[in-house]
Write a protein that holds these residues in place. Structure first.
Motif, mmCIF file in Angstrom:
data_model
loop_
_atom_site.group_PDB
_atom_site.id
_atom_site.type_symbol
_atom_site.label_atom_id
_atom_site.label_comp_id
_atom_site.label_asym_id
_atom_site.label_seq_id
_atom_site.Cartn_x
_atom_site.Cartn_y
_atom_site.Cartn_z
ATOM 1 N N LYS A 111 9.172 -45.125 9.682
ATOM 2 C CA LYS A 111 10.008 -45.489 10.934
ATOM 3 C C LYS A 111 9.598 -46.608 11.870
ATOM 4 O O LYS A 111 9.778 -47.479 11.616
ATOM 5 N N SER A 120 10.525 -45.224 2.465
ATOM 6 C CA SER A 120 10.891 -44.382 3.494
ATOM 7 C C SER A 120 9.972 -43.277 3.894
ATOM 8 O O SER A 120 9.337 -43.107 2.989
ATOM 9 N N GLY A 121 10.383 -42.371 4.894
ATOM 10 C CA GLY A 121 9.588 -41.475 5.140
ATOM 11 C C GLY A 121 9.566 -40.540 4.019
ATOM 12 O O GLY A 121 8.575 -39.689 3.823
ATOM 13 N N SER A 122 10.635 -40.200 3.429
ATOM 14 C CA SER A 122 10.995 -39.009 2.267
ATOM 15 C C SER A 122 9.867 -39.652 1.244
ATOM 16 O O SER A 122 9.076 -38.610 0.667
ATOM 17 N N VAL A 124 5.797 -39.260 10.208
ATOM 18 C CA VAL A 124 6.839 -39.844 10.043
ATOM 19 C C VAL A 124 7.785 -40.083 11.577
ATOM 20 O O VAL A 124 8.106 -41.503 11.888
ATOM 21 N N MET A 125 8.036 -39.189 12.002
ATOM 22 C CA MET A 125 8.770 -39.187 13.401
ATOM 23 C C MET A 125 7.603 -39.441 14.473
ATOM 24 O O MET A 125 7.943 -40.156 15.452
ATOM 25 N N TRP A 134 15.337 -42.674 15.203
ATOM 26 C CA TRP A 134 13.991 -42.585 15.573
ATOM 27 C C TRP A 134 13.144 -43.830 15.105
ATOM 28 O O TRP A 134 11.947 -43.780 15.283
ATOM 29 N N ASP A 178 2.609 -35.234 8.560
ATOM 30 C CA ASP A 178 3.588 -36.152 8.343
ATOM 31 C C ASP A 178 4.118 -36.778 9.809
ATOM 32 O O ASP A 178 4.885 -35.960 10.524
ATOM 33 N N TYR A 213 11.075 -30.105 8.712
ATOM 34 C CA TYR A 213 12.081 -31.145 7.995
ATOM 35 C C TYR A 213 10.990 -32.295 7.587
ATOM 36 O O TYR A 213 10.422 -32.969 8.429
ATOM 37 N N HIS A 214 10.963 -32.889 5.967
ATOM 38 C CA HIS A 214 10.132 -33.667 5.761
ATOM 39 C C HIS A 214 10.900 -34.716 5.164
ATOM 40 O O HIS A 214 10.352 -35.308 3.918
ATOM 41 N N GLY A 215 12.314 -34.585 4.875
ATOM 42 C CA GLY A 215 12.984 -35.801 4.193
ATOM 43 C C GLY A 215 13.965 -35.098 3.215
ATOM 44 O O GLY A 215 13.808 -33.984 2.820
ATOM 45 N N VAL A 219 6.393 -38.941 1.760
ATOM 46 C CA VAL A 219 5.956 -37.339 1.708
ATOM 47 C C VAL A 219 5.667 -37.293 0.379
ATOM 48 O O VAL A 219 4.905 -36.285 -0.090
ATOM 49 N N GLU A 222 4.464 -31.247 10.507
ATOM 50 C CA GLU A 222 4.802 -32.306 11.606
ATOM 51 C C GLU A 222 3.930 -32.144 12.704
ATOM 52 O O GLU A 222 4.065 -31.121 13.186
HETATM 53 C C1 LIG Z 1 9.069 -35.496 10.011
HETATM 54 C C2 LIG Z 1 9.929 -36.333 8.940
HETATM 55 N N1 LIG Z 1 9.476 -36.404 7.618
HETATM 56 C C3 LIG Z 1 10.268 -37.339 6.951
HETATM 57 C C4 LIG Z 1 11.440 -37.829 7.276
HETATM 58 C C5 LIG Z 1 12.212 -38.627 6.251
HETATM 59 O O1 LIG Z 1 12.094 -40.098 6.577
HETATM 60 P P1 LIG Z 1 13.283 -40.941 5.861
HETATM 61 O O2 LIG Z 1 14.749 -40.630 6.452
HETATM 62 O O3 LIG Z 1 12.834 -42.451 6.336
HETATM 63 O O4 LIG Z 1 13.157 -40.806 4.340
HETATM 64 C C6 LIG Z 1 11.919 -37.665 8.645
HETATM 65 C C7 LIG Z 1 13.114 -38.326 8.827
HETATM 66 O O5 LIG Z 1 13.456 -38.283 10.008
HETATM 67 C C8 LIG Z 1 11.076 -36.970 9.507
HETATM 68 O O6 LIG Z 1 11.572 -36.621 10.734
#
Ligand SMILES: Cc1ncc(COP(=O)(O)O)c(C=O)c1O
Length: 417
Positions: A261, A105-107, A234-235, A47, A232, A138-140, A110, A198
């Motif tokens: 992302k 990173s996304g994680s 991220v996606m 993604w 969030d 899902y947040h990482g 968050v 999300e």
């Molecule tokens: C909504 C959401 N938050 C956080 C993350 C975590 O991102 P990362 O994999 O870059 O740490 C993801 C990863 O897919 C995600 O979809």
């Protein structure tokens, strides 16, 4: 047979996975493997890739930046790419999002968001620590990200490390009021620090879509109780749901927003957490204990920031929205043939993301259908990583109608569950 490679891959059960292709080159929506295979990247490499792999202006910006800066410490120092990027991000997001905290990173974006929320209340002198999240979220994979995510097979062994959060039912179609009532009740029962969501679609939780009106109502309820809203994105960010950011469709502005992302067009790891002035101001003090104590060594890497700036230029100067609309239309057209196909259920789409579930008796991430479907796709030159029995496509925006049609032909060839 055990692999001879020392590499331990993410989200990969090496004992059952089978052969792992070696990718030696990427171009547009395609991966080229060392053995000569060409693989269509129908999930944008988890993604991240928005415009296409090795998108020329982004690659060019990376090359140019490497002549000036590599990594420099970001505590007490700054550099032009980060300054410009922060200003431009503030310009394209609605007020009051006006402070930009970088991570990688996304994680981590968050984690930063959760720490900003708790720090805000602590420094404001109000005892609010309770966090709310949606079921299935899902947040990482960092500890905070896992804590606010659904408790599942993804994080069961780490349960002792995770903190408790309040869980709201997912707003399934026709049952949205249950979520809103639960949110209101949770805010009345305890001093809620923040709700993290999300916006409009749960990604790894199964590509479950909900209405913008529900998001708007969640934002309203949070506001009425003084709880912060963390989006969030991220996606969902960078056009995936059909608008630059998903929150726009609900006409809301979160107190804190996480982007990663597609921030660099998917070329390099970078993330940002944006917040309003009140959150920054709560940390702004002569008292050094109120410092925002978060960092990672590669915070605001200049080369990644240059890639993100080039990505913003692509958005500004190229018809990205038009490509998104065309891709969304191609997905809608191709999806249509499965609406009455008894092998599949819950055919759904939001913007460039399309999903459908293989009708099986054992659903869920560990369903046998997952690996079987993965093998079906990869054997036919498509990178699709089903979430259990949920098949989804989230291709780069450069994908053509013919390429999309070809992936749907592969879906049509799937044996019933
Ligand atoms: C909504 C959401 N938050 C956080 C993350 C975590 O991102 P990362 O994999 O870059 O740490 C993801 C990863 O897919 C995600 O979809």
């Amino acid at each position: 047979m055990r692999s001879t490679s020392p590499v331990w891959h993410p989200f990969t059960q090496h004992a059952v996975h089978g052969e792992i292709p070696t990718i030696v080159r990427t171009e547009g929506a395609w991966l080229a493997a060392a053995d000569g295979r060409r693989i269509f990247d129908a999930i944008s490499s988890w993604w991240v890739v928005t415009h296409g792999h090795r998108y020329p202006p982004i690659m060019e910006a990376i090359r140019t930046q490497t002549d000036l800066l590599d990594q420099i410490i970001f505590a007490g120092f700054t550099h032009p790419p980060a300054e410009q990027l922060a200003r431009r991000l503030v310009a394209i997001t609605p007020p009051p999002l006006e402070h930009v905290f970088f991570s990688d990173s996304g994680s981590t974006s968050v984690e930063v968001a959760l720490k900003m929320a708790l720090g805000f209340w602590q420094h404001a002198g109000e005892d609010r620590r309770h966090i709310l999240a949606l079921e299935g979220a899902y947040h990482g994979d960092t500890i905070g990200g896992m804590s606010v995510g659904e408790r599942s097979v993804f994080n069961a062994p780490y349960e002792p490390l995770l903190f408790d959060v309040g869980r709201l039912p997912f707003p399934h179609k026709g049952r949205e009021q249950e979520t809103l009532t639960a949110l209101d009740k949770a805010c009345r029962e305890r001093a809620v620090a923040a709700l993290i969501v999300e916006p409009l679609i749960l990604g790894a939780g199964g590509m479950l879509i909900y209405e913008p009106g529900v998001l708007a109502e969640m934002a309203r309820i949070c506001k009425s109780h003084g709880a912060l809203l963390i989006a969030d994105e991220v996606m969902t960010g960078w056009g995936r749901t059909g608008t630059l950011f998903a929150c726009e469709q609900a006409d809301i502005v979160p107190n804190i927003a996480c982007y990663s992302k597609g921030l660099t067009g998917g070329a390099l790891p970078l993330a940002v957490t944006l917040c309003g002035g009140a959150i920054f101001d709560a940390h702004y003090s002569q008292d050094r204990r109120k410092t925002f104590f978060h960092s990672s060594s590669y915070t605001a890497n200049p080369i990644a920031c240059a890639a993100a700036l080039a990505n913003l230029d692509v958005w500004r100067t190229e018809p990205v929205m038009q490509r998104i609309t065309t891709l969304a239309a191609a997905q809608a057209k191709a999806l249509d043939r499965f609406r009455d196909d008894r092998r599949f259920e819950n055919v759904r789409q939001i913007g460039t993301i399309a999903a459908l579930d293989l009708a099986v008796t054992d659903a869920g991430y560990l369903a046998d259908a997952g690996p079987r479907l993965y093998r079906h796709f990869i054997a036919r030159g498509c990178l699709v990583r089903p979430l259990g029995n949920t098949i989804y496509l989230m291709p780069p925006y450069c994908s053509t109608e013919a390429e999309i049609g070809a992936v749907y032909d592969v879906i049509a060839g799937i044996d019933a569950g």
